[in-house]
Design an enzyme around this catalytic site. Structure first.
Site, PDB file in Angstrom:
ATOM      1  N   PHE A  44       0.810  -1.221   0.000  1.00 48.16           N
ATOM      2  CA  PHE A  44       0.000   0.000   0.000  1.00 48.16           C
ATOM      3  C   PHE A  44       0.841   1.268   0.000  1.00 48.16           C
ATOM      4  CE2 PHE A  44       0.002  -1.870   4.300  1.00 48.16           C
ATOM      5  CZ  PHE A  44       0.721  -0.910   5.009  1.00 48.16           C
ATOM      6  N   VAL A  51       2.415   6.549   4.295  1.00 45.84           N
ATOM      7  CA  VAL A  51       1.610   6.501   5.513  1.00 45.84           C
ATOM      8  C   VAL A  51       0.712   5.266   5.430  1.00 45.84           C
ATOM      9  CG1 VAL A  51      -0.199   7.676   6.844  1.00 45.84           C
ATOM     10  CG2 VAL A  51       1.597   9.018   5.745  1.00 45.84           C
ATOM     11  N   GLY A  69       1.239   3.709  -3.267  1.00 51.27           N
ATOM     12  CA  GLY A  69       0.282   4.734  -3.645  1.00 51.27           C
ATOM     13  C   GLY A  69      -0.237   5.575  -2.495  1.00 51.27           C
ATOM     14  N   HIS A  70       0.209   5.292  -1.279  1.00 48.83           N
ATOM     15  CA  HIS A  70      -0.341   5.990  -0.096  1.00 48.83           C
ATOM     16  C   HIS A  70       0.777   6.443   0.815  1.00 48.83           C
ATOM     17  CE1 HIS A  70      -2.932   6.588   3.511  1.00 48.83           C
ATOM     18  NE2 HIS A  70      -3.871   6.765   2.616  1.00 48.83           N
ATOM     19  N   PHE A  71       1.445   7.445   0.561  1.00 46.25           N
ATOM     20  CA  PHE A  71       1.407   8.384  -0.544  1.00 46.25           C
ATOM     21  C   PHE A  71       2.796   8.400  -1.156  1.00 46.25           C
ATOM     22  CE2 PHE A  71      -1.669   9.940   2.590  1.00 46.25           C
ATOM     23  CZ  PHE A  71      -2.820  10.021   1.828  1.00 46.25           C
TER      24      PHE A  71
END
Length: 147
Positions: A43, A53, A46-48
């Protein structure tokens, strides 16, 4: 409880298994477990980008998985192929601080009450002793319907 026992009790697998080890479990009362948060978590791409995070919903999911482990040990059974432990509610969720790569997310969950097969939990996630998330979770076991 090590990862092998966790995998016997939880149906989750990579990349969605979010409990690495249980360090304390009091049947019918509480559990303390942890998740080592690595930059390799999928994750974070893309986050971020450039500011990784852990998504808050995944912190809640990690707490729910710890709650599931506590419930299965309390009931003396695992869900098996025909049953799944589902969220039925999340109340009072608060996010206090971001969870980032390199953190050890400590999951502390206590049974608040059990009525009509619905478990209510008080759940807190911490990093280095500081609360990063807290919530009241409600879960229940249901028949797994693949249709």
């Amino acid at each position: 409880m090590n990862i092998h026992k966790i995998q016997k009790l939880l149906p989750h697998r990579y990349p969605f298994l979010l409990v690495d080890r249980v360090t304390e479990l009091k049947v019918g009362e509480s559990i303390r477990a942890y998740k080592n948060v690595s930059i390799n978590e999928p994750f974070f791409n893309g986050h971020f980008p450039g500011k990784p995070v852990m998504p808050g919903v995944l912190v809640l999911e990690a707490l729910a998985q710890a709650a599931g482990l506590l419930s299965f040990e309390t009931m003396g059974e695992a869900p098996g192929d025909d049953k799944v432990f589902y969220f039925v509610g999340i109340d009072n969720a608060r996010f206090k601080k971001p969870v980032v790569p390199g953190d050890q997310l400590v999951l502390e969950v206590g049974i608040d009450r059990v009525r009509a097969g619905i478990y209510k939990f008080k759940a807190v996630a911490k990093v280095e002793g500081q609360v990063v998330c807290e919530a009241d979770l409600m879960c229940t076991m249901r028949e797994f319907d693949q249709n």
